[in-house]
Design a protein around this motif. Sequence first.
Motif, PDB file in Angstrom:
ATOM      1  N   SER A 125      53.939 -19.044  25.564  1.00  0.00           N
ATOM      2  CA  SER A 125      54.348 -20.327  26.134  1.00  0.00           C
ATOM      3  C   SER A 125      54.241 -21.487  25.137  1.00  0.00           C
ATOM      4  CB  SER A 125      53.530 -20.637  27.381  1.00  0.00           C
ATOM      5  OG  SER A 125      52.174 -20.834  27.036  1.00  0.00           O
ATOM      6  N   ILE A 126      53.492 -21.316  24.048  1.00  0.00           N
ATOM      7  CA  ILE A 126      53.323 -22.432  23.108  1.00  0.00           C
ATOM      8  C   ILE A 126      54.127 -22.267  21.819  1.00  0.00           C
ATOM      9  CG2 ILE A 126      51.016 -22.956  23.980  1.00  0.00           C
ATOM     10  CD1 ILE A 126      49.954 -21.804  21.285  1.00  0.00           C
ATOM     11  N   VAL A 127      54.816 -21.160  21.662  1.00  0.00           N
ATOM     12  CA  VAL A 127      55.560 -20.936  20.419  1.00  0.00           C
ATOM     13  C   VAL A 127      57.020 -21.361  20.568  1.00  0.00           C
ATOM     14  CG1 VAL A 127      54.042 -19.070  19.662  1.00  0.00           C
ATOM     15  CG2 VAL A 127      56.099 -18.526  20.976  1.00  0.00           C
ATOM     16  N   ASP A 128      57.639 -21.676  19.443  1.00  0.00           N
ATOM     17  CA  ASP A 128      59.047 -22.081  19.432  1.00  0.00           C
ATOM     18  C   ASP A 128      59.984 -20.880  19.360  1.00  0.00           C
ATOM     19  OD1 ASP A 128      58.328 -24.803  19.424  1.00  0.00           O
ATOM     20  OD2 ASP A 128      58.085 -24.752  17.253  1.00  0.00           O
ATOM     21  N   GLU A 129      59.525 -19.815  18.707  1.00  0.00           N
ATOM     22  CA  GLU A 129      60.349 -18.617  18.544  1.00  0.00           C
ATOM     23  C   GLU A 129      59.494 -17.384  18.742  1.00  0.00           C
ATOM     24  OE1 GLU A 129      63.000 -18.646  15.058  1.00  0.00           O
ATOM     25  OE2 GLU A 129      62.258 -20.672  14.704  1.00  0.00           O
ATOM     26  N   ILE A 130      60.115 -16.321  19.258  1.00  0.00           N
ATOM     27  CA  ILE A 130      59.433 -15.040  19.449  1.00  0.00           C
ATOM     28  C   ILE A 130      60.242 -13.976  18.710  1.00  0.00           C
ATOM     29  CG2 ILE A 130      58.709 -13.286  21.124  1.00  0.00           C
ATOM     30  CD1 ILE A 130      58.661 -15.609  23.214  1.00  0.00           C
ATOM     31  N   TYR A 131      59.579 -13.289  17.783  1.00  0.00           N
ATOM     32  CA  TYR A 131      60.225 -12.213  17.032  1.00  0.00           C
ATOM     33  C   TYR A 131      59.669 -10.891  17.527  1.00  0.00           C
ATOM     34  CZ  TYR A 131      61.977 -15.822  13.962  1.00  0.00           C
ATOM     35  OH  TYR A 131      62.623 -16.928  13.475  1.00  0.00           O
ATOM     36  N   LEU A 132      60.535 -10.076  18.106  1.00  0.00           N
ATOM     37  CA  LEU A 132      60.156  -8.732  18.542  1.00  0.00           C
ATOM     38  C   LEU A 132      60.492  -7.780  17.403  1.00  0.00           C
ATOM     39  CD1 LEU A 132      61.651  -8.934  22.135  1.00  0.00           C
ATOM     40  CD2 LEU A 132      59.277  -9.291  21.454  1.00  0.00           C
ATOM     41  N   ILE A 133      59.567  -6.871  17.120  1.00  0.00           N
ATOM     42  CA  ILE A 133      59.733  -5.994  15.962  1.00  0.00           C
ATOM     43  C   ILE A 133      59.778  -4.541  16.411  1.00  0.00           C
ATOM     44  CG2 ILE A 133      58.750  -5.278  13.747  1.00  0.00           C
ATOM     45  CD1 ILE A 133      57.408  -8.058  13.643  1.00  0.00           C
ATOM     46  N   THR A 134      60.741  -3.815  15.867  1.00  0.00           N
ATOM     47  CA  THR A 134      60.870  -2.391  16.132  1.00  0.00           C
ATOM     48  C   THR A 134      61.306  -1.710  14.841  1.00  0.00           C
ATOM     49  OG1 THR A 134      61.861  -0.728  17.609  1.00  0.00           O
ATOM     50  CG2 THR A 134      63.298  -2.507  16.872  1.00  0.00           C
ATOM     51  N   ASN A 135      61.440  -0.405  14.913  1.00  0.00           N
ATOM     52  CA  ASN A 135      62.090   0.333  13.833  1.00  0.00           C
ATOM     53  C   ASN A 135      63.146   1.214  14.482  1.00  0.00           C
ATOM     54  OD1 ASN A 135      60.774   2.670  14.799  1.00  0.00           O
ATOM     55  ND2 ASN A 135      59.062   2.411  13.390  1.00  0.00           N
ATOM     56  N   MET A 193      43.713 -19.825  27.644  1.00  0.00           N
ATOM     57  CA  MET A 193      44.714 -20.811  27.229  1.00  0.00           C
ATOM     58  C   MET A 193      44.072 -22.047  26.605  1.00  0.00           C
ATOM     59  SD  MET A 193      47.869 -21.215  26.954  1.00  0.00           S
ATOM     60  CE  MET A 193      49.127 -22.428  26.744  1.00  0.00           C
ATOM     61  N   ASP A 194      42.980 -22.560  27.162  1.00  0.00           N
ATOM     62  CA  ASP A 194      42.364 -23.757  26.586  1.00  0.00           C
ATOM     63  C   ASP A 194      41.814 -23.481  25.185  1.00  0.00           C
ATOM     64  OD1 ASP A 194      40.426 -22.143  27.792  1.00  0.00           O
ATOM     65  OD2 ASP A 194      39.081 -23.812  28.209  1.00  0.00           O
ATOM     66  N   GLU A 195      41.273 -22.268  24.968  1.00  0.00           N
ATOM     67  CA  GLU A 195      40.797 -21.890  23.635  1.00  0.00           C
ATOM     68  C   GLU A 195      41.961 -21.773  22.656  1.00  0.00           C
ATOM     69  OE1 GLU A 195      36.903 -19.167  24.585  1.00  0.00           O
ATOM     70  OE2 GLU A 195      38.872 -18.268  24.902  1.00  0.00           O
ATOM     71  N   LEU A 196      43.050 -21.205  23.138  1.00  0.00           N
ATOM     72  CA  LEU A 196      44.232 -21.059  22.301  1.00  0.00           C
ATOM     73  C   LEU A 196      44.761 -22.423  21.866  1.00  0.00           C
ATOM     74  CD1 LEU A 196      46.392 -19.279  21.018  1.00  0.00           C
ATOM     75  CD2 LEU A 196      47.666 -19.463  23.142  1.00  0.00           C
ATOM     76  N   LEU A 197      44.764 -23.381  22.764  1.00  0.00           N
ATOM     77  CA  LEU A 197      45.243 -24.720  22.422  1.00  0.00           C
ATOM     78  C   LEU A 197      44.338 -25.387  21.388  1.00  0.00           C
ATOM     79  CD1 LEU A 197      46.454 -25.982  25.898  1.00  0.00           C
ATOM     80  CD2 LEU A 197      47.861 -25.329  23.932  1.00  0.00           C
ATOM     81  N   ILE A 198      43.022 -25.177  21.495  1.00  0.00           N
ATOM     82  CA  ILE A 198      42.089 -25.699  20.482  1.00  0.00           C
ATOM     83  C   ILE A 198      42.415 -25.087  19.123  1.00  0.00           C
ATOM     84  CG2 ILE A 198      39.678 -25.699  19.704  1.00  0.00           C
ATOM     85  CD1 ILE A 198      38.900 -25.832  22.714  1.00  0.00           C
ATOM     86  N   PHE A 199      42.566 -23.761  19.109  1.00  0.00           N
ATOM     87  CA  PHE A 199      42.898 -23.065  17.863  1.00  0.00           C
ATOM     88  C   PHE A 199      44.230 -23.569  17.303  1.00  0.00           C
ATOM     89  CE2 PHE A 199      45.072 -19.689  15.559  1.00  0.00           C
ATOM     90  CZ  PHE A 199      44.133 -19.410  14.579  1.00  0.00           C
ATOM     91  N   ASN A 200      45.237 -23.617  18.147  1.00  0.00           N
ATOM     92  CA  ASN A 200      46.571 -24.022  17.721  1.00  0.00           C
ATOM     93  C   ASN A 200      46.569 -25.443  17.146  1.00  0.00           C
ATOM     94  OD1 ASN A 200      49.497 -23.333  17.673  1.00  0.00           O
ATOM     95  ND2 ASN A 200      49.627 -25.110  19.008  1.00  0.00           N
ATOM     96  N   ASN A 201      45.911 -26.370  17.825  1.00  0.00           N
ATOM     97  CA  ASN A 201      45.854 -27.754  17.333  1.00  0.00           C
ATOM     98  C   ASN A 201      45.123 -27.846  15.997  1.00  0.00           C
ATOM     99  OD1 ASN A 201      47.290 -28.666  19.534  1.00  0.00           O
ATOM    100  ND2 ASN A 201      45.459 -29.177  20.712  1.00  0.00           N
ATOM    101  N   SER A 202      44.027 -27.100  15.856  1.00  0.00           N
ATOM    102  CA  SER A 202      43.278 -27.102  14.606  1.00  0.00           C
ATOM    103  C   SER A 202      44.124 -26.567  13.452  1.00  0.00           C
ATOM    104  CB  SER A 202      42.003 -26.268  14.760  1.00  0.00           C
ATOM    105  OG  SER A 202      41.356 -26.121  13.520  1.00  0.00           O
ATOM    106  N   VAL A 203      44.766 -25.439  13.670  1.00  0.00           N
ATOM    107  CA  VAL A 203      45.548 -24.796  12.610  1.00  0.00           C
ATOM    108  C   VAL A 203      46.801 -25.610  12.285  1.00  0.00           C
ATOM    109  CG1 VAL A 203      46.839 -22.709  12.021  1.00  0.00           C
ATOM    110  CG2 VAL A 203      44.618 -22.519  13.125  1.00  0.00           C
ATOM    111  N   LYS A 204      47.450 -26.142  13.319  1.00  0.00           N
ATOM    112  CA  LYS A 204      48.660 -26.951  13.082  1.00  0.00           C
ATOM    113  C   LYS A 204      48.359 -28.233  12.320  1.00  0.00           C
ATOM    114  CE  LYS A 204      52.514 -26.371  15.863  1.00  0.00           C
ATOM    115  NZ  LYS A 204      53.339 -26.749  16.991  1.00  0.00           N
TER     116      LYS A 204
END
Length: 193
Positions: free
Chosen positions: A97-107, A65-76
């Motif tokens: 937990s850090i995203v605003d929307e979740i898109y589930l994909i199927t066919n 999670m801490d690595e993800l937050l570093i990545f997310n802050n850098s990219v954002k």
Amino acid sequence: DYKVALADFDLHEHSLFYYFDMKDYPYSNSIMHTIQHPNDDISYKEGNLSVYTCFKDVKKFDVMMDELLIFNNSVKSNNDIVIYDTGNNSSLRHILSIVDEIYLITNLEFRVIDKLAESIKNLYTSISLNKLSLIVNQYVDIKGINLKDVTEYLKTVDIDEKQVNIKFNNIFTVPACSELAPLCQLNNTPAFN
């Protein structure tokens, strides 16, 4: 014009190579590079799109999670929108937990729909159910399984011997190529821009 970043945690390079000319792109794991060097922007660029990868020689990829937050802050800091493609990598559930929307994909294949229902069960404690939207890929409106069948099947999921109601904020369909081809030919436009 929005600047968009795509962080592909899927591990399957073929999907990105299908859409982008990345054969000479030198970074096999630009996601991890960005975590280690947050001020470097080494993403693959195409117009206003920045693509971050973790493929090639990578066998397993997990981010704390801490690595993800570093990545997310850098990219954002360089983009208006960040899209995380986790594929079926359930070890990355803390991204949810850090995203605003979740898109589930199927066919429309039953085995894929059933696998999505299992994924919802497995991720239930991590998913904020009010963030969910559904994309039905390769949609063809013919007899057999249709959009209503898919949404009905996913409407309630049995979790720990209780039924949980699933409501999607949005439901999108992406036509199958067989339906796109005549329309694109008629309008003389590409299928995807």
